[in-house]
Write a protein that holds these residues in place. Sequence first.
Motif, PDB file in Angstrom:
ATOM      1  N   LEU A  84      44.462  50.985  24.939  1.00 12.25           N
ATOM      2  CA  LEU A  84      44.045  50.236  26.119  1.00 12.25           C
ATOM      3  C   LEU A  84      45.046  50.414  27.253  1.00 12.25           C
ATOM      4  O   LEU A  84      44.668  50.668  28.397  1.00 12.25           O
ATOM      5  CB  LEU A  84      43.896  48.748  25.777  1.00 12.25           C
ATOM      6  N   ILE A  85      46.325  50.324  26.935  1.00 11.93           N
ATOM      7  CA  ILE A  85      47.368  50.469  27.957  1.00 11.93           C
ATOM      8  C   ILE A  85      47.333  51.880  28.552  1.00 11.93           C
ATOM      9  O   ILE A  85      47.393  52.050  29.770  1.00 11.93           O
ATOM     10  CB  ILE A  85      48.752  50.136  27.374  1.00 11.93           C
ATOM     11  N   LYS A  86      47.207  52.904  27.700  1.00 10.01           N
ATOM     12  CA  LYS A  86      47.161  54.278  28.207  1.00 10.01           C
ATOM     13  C   LYS A  86      45.935  54.512  29.084  1.00 10.01           C
ATOM     14  O   LYS A  86      46.008  55.164  30.117  1.00 10.01           O
ATOM     15  CB  LYS A  86      47.173  55.275  27.055  1.00 10.01           C
ATOM     16  N   PHE A  87      44.791  53.959  28.660  1.00 13.74           N
ATOM     17  CA  PHE A  87      43.558  54.108  29.434  1.00 13.74           C
ATOM     18  C   PHE A  87      43.723  53.504  30.821  1.00 13.74           C
ATOM     19  O   PHE A  87      43.434  54.140  31.829  1.00 13.74           O
ATOM     20  CB  PHE A  87      42.399  53.445  28.686  1.00 13.74           C
ATOM     21  N   ILE A 130      39.950  47.324  38.659  1.00 16.37           N
ATOM     22  CA  ILE A 130      40.624  47.946  37.512  1.00 16.37           C
ATOM     23  C   ILE A 130      41.826  47.114  37.106  1.00 16.37           C
ATOM     24  O   ILE A 130      42.051  46.836  35.924  1.00 16.37           O
ATOM     25  CB  ILE A 130      41.055  49.395  37.854  1.00 16.37           C
ATOM     26  N   LEU A 131      42.596  46.693  38.085  1.00 17.55           N
ATOM     27  CA  LEU A 131      43.774  45.872  37.806  1.00 17.55           C
ATOM     28  C   LEU A 131      43.370  44.544  37.169  1.00 17.55           C
ATOM     29  O   LEU A 131      43.956  44.104  36.177  1.00 17.55           O
ATOM     30  CB  LEU A 131      44.549  45.633  39.107  1.00 17.55           C
ATOM     31  N   GLU A 174      41.471  41.867  29.906  1.00 15.55           N
ATOM     32  CA  GLU A 174      41.365  42.405  28.549  1.00 15.55           C
ATOM     33  C   GLU A 174      42.641  42.181  27.759  1.00 15.55           C
ATOM     34  O   GLU A 174      42.599  41.907  26.567  1.00 15.55           O
ATOM     35  CB  GLU A 174      41.023  43.893  28.587  1.00 15.55           C
ATOM     36  N   ARG A 175      43.775  42.284  28.426  1.00 21.38           N
ATOM     37  CA  ARG A 175      45.041  42.041  27.736  1.00 21.38           C
ATOM     38  C   ARG A 175      45.137  40.603  27.265  1.00 21.38           C
ATOM     39  O   ARG A 175      45.551  40.334  26.137  1.00 21.38           O
ATOM     40  CB  ARG A 175      46.195  42.376  28.683  1.00 21.38           C
TER      41      ARG A 175
END
Length: 160
Positions: free
Chosen positions: A7-10, A88-89, A95-96
């Motif tokens: 998720l973080i990389k995406f 996006i931000l 989601e986090r």
Amino acid sequence: MDQQTQLIKFYNGRLVFVVFLLLVLLLGGMLGYNRLEGWRYLDALYFSAYTLTTVGYGDFVPKTDMGKIFTIGYVFFGVGTALYGLSILGAYFVERREKEFYGRWSERTEGILRNTQMVLGKLGFYGQRDNKLREVEKNDIGRKIHLESNKGKGNRKDKK
């Protein structure tokens, strides 16, 4: 690689792209207004920034026809890009938070199930099919507890 890392990389890839695109828009706006309107670089950057954020103070206004045409394209492309970046931000942080919440919730639930299973085992409910156990099994958690506690035990009857 776990889901959190994916998720973080995406989102990092998308955020880097959006930040880069916004910087290009700001610099392009700054250079465009400097050339078309003859504004200083700082004034052109200032106008570009508050145009992208749709603030619109009105202290700077394009005077030339080319400046006005440039502003039309700049607003349509720039505002859409800025809103996309903010979405996006926002999605990343939402989601986090959801992952953190559901992770804590599942840890608590597993602990409750483990403790309940231990208590039922000490009370001698393993394998017994009396009315009390049927009441516990009526709800989903009770059914899960009973199934987990009897895994691999078969239909063992407690001997007294």
